[in-house]
Design a protein around this motif. Structure first.
Motif, PDB file in Angstrom:
ATOM      1  N   GLN A  47       0.834  -1.243  -0.004  1.00 21.01           N
ATOM      2  CA  GLN A  47      -0.045   0.023   0.052  1.00 21.01           C
ATOM      3  C   GLN A  47       0.788   1.140  -0.177  1.00 21.01           C
ATOM      4  O   GLN A  47       1.818   1.228   0.990  1.00 21.01           O
ATOM      5  N   GLN A  49       0.854   5.837  -0.562  1.00 24.06           N
ATOM      6  CA  GLN A  49       0.207   6.894  -0.409  1.00 24.06           C
ATOM      7  C   GLN A  49       0.843   7.903  -1.522  1.00 24.06           C
ATOM      8  O   GLN A  49       1.982   8.629  -1.103  1.00 24.06           O
ATOM      9  N   SER A  72       5.285   8.777  -6.128  1.00 21.77           N
ATOM     10  CA  SER A  72       5.553   7.863  -4.994  1.00 21.77           C
ATOM     11  C   SER A  72       7.055   7.128  -5.297  1.00 21.77           C
ATOM     12  O   SER A  72       7.102   6.808  -6.236  1.00 21.77           O
ATOM     13  N   SER A 175      -6.334   9.018  -2.812  1.00 21.27           N
ATOM     14  CA  SER A 175      -6.338   7.799  -1.966  1.00 21.27           C
ATOM     15  C   SER A 175      -5.126   6.965  -1.911  1.00 21.27           C
ATOM     16  O   SER A 175      -4.386   7.268  -2.814  1.00 21.27           O
ATOM     17  N   GLN A 176      -4.958   6.060  -0.946  1.00 21.92           N
ATOM     18  CA  GLN A 176      -3.979   5.265  -1.014  1.00 21.92           C
ATOM     19  C   GLN A 176      -4.317   4.320  -2.159  1.00 21.92           C
ATOM     20  O   GLN A 176      -5.355   3.914  -2.506  1.00 21.92           O
TER      21      GLN A 176
END
Length: 290
Positions: A47, A49, A72, A175-176
């Motif tokens: 996961q 972010q 990311s 959102s993640q």
């Protein structure tokens, strides 16, 4: 090819192996097992972010569409090419250049006028994002690939016209996202290496369908569909740091494609899945600093 390595030399010599065919089969089976064992300790997904970058506005038949271009460090960077090298590649119609990116799910939002719209979050590598910020060419390339990716994934038809919003790095909330890091093993068994009903050669080799995906942040997998073959007999395969070349028996297939990541060719392995008629190639990735 620089830094290339023939993964399984027996692929070229299989026709003359005779009693060695069982050893050849064991070699491929071992590659398949090692790949599956390497995956058992990996989580199914990671996961992340994404961090906001900039937002573009366009539309579809359903209404306004906003695409949040995010970043990311968990997403691998593309190959480190100069703009001149990339332009030359595109001019030569080599469609192998890929920018790893995560395409988020659509989410309903309100625009500045309070009207309903749809937003998507698309994340790329953070270092590449910073480089992209200083290059109009790379920025437009990323936007084009992101739009095409969303169209393919969600069946959209986006307006080719778009603009970047000023002073608004994103619309709505980011959102993640889950990055897939493990997939159910696809090579479960190896079939016979030879069948008497070998297909006849065609006038020109066919370019097989290639699927590439990140199995984990440090492992790139390739699936090559070879529906005309019943085994690995006569297949040749070479993998370099950023290139994959495969040749089929009797000139049935030929594939020469650019790989958008730096591959550890010495540790790469391949196996042929007889039932699926696919060649699976597992390519560990080199770290950015190596």
């Amino acid at each position: 090819m620089a830094d290339s390595k023939l993964l399984v030399p027996e692929l070229k010599d299989a026709e003359t192996m005779g009693a060695e065919t069982s050893r050849f089969e064991e070699l491929l089976l071992q590659a398949s097992k090692e790949l599956q064992q390497a995956q058992t300790s990996r989580p199914e997904s990671t996961q992340i972010q994404p961090q906001p970058g900039f937002c573009i506005k366009t539309n579809s038949a359903e209404g306004k569409v906003f695409i949040n271009i995010c970043h990311s460090p968990s997403i691998p960077p593309p190959a480190d090419l100069t703009e001149d090298e990339l332009l030359q590649m595109l001019e030569e119609d080599q469609a192998g250049f890929r920018i790893p990116m995560s395409l988020g799910e659509p989410h309903a939002e309100l625009d500045a006028k309070g009207q309903g719209c749809t937003a998507y979050d698309v994340a790329v590598n953070s270092d590449f994002f910073r480089r992209m910020q200083n290059s109009d060419f790379l920025r437009e390339l990323v936007i084009t690939i992101a739009r095409e990716g969303l169209e393919d994934k969600y069946g959209l038809q986006l307006n080719p016209e778009w603009r970047i919003l000023k002073n608004r790095p994103f619309l709505g909330s980011i959102s993640q996202q889950n990055i897939r890091s493990q997939q159910r093993p696809r090579i479960q068994e190896l079939g016979n290496l030879y069948t008497p009903n070998s297909p006849r050669p065609e006038a020109r080799p066919e370019k097989p369908h290639l699927s590439l995906w990140l199995e984990a942040p440090d492992l790139l997998l390739a699936e090559i569909d070879l529906p005309k073959l019943d085994g690995a007999l006569g297949l040749s395969l070479e993998v370099g740091e950023n290139r994959l070349v495969m040749g089929g028996p009797q000139q049935l297939y030929h594939l020469d494609t650019y790989i958008p990541l730096r591959v550890n060719c010495d540790e790469s392995k391949a196996a042929f899945h007889q039932k699926r008629k696919q060649l699976m190639v597992a390519m560990p990735l080199l770290s950015v600093t190596s």
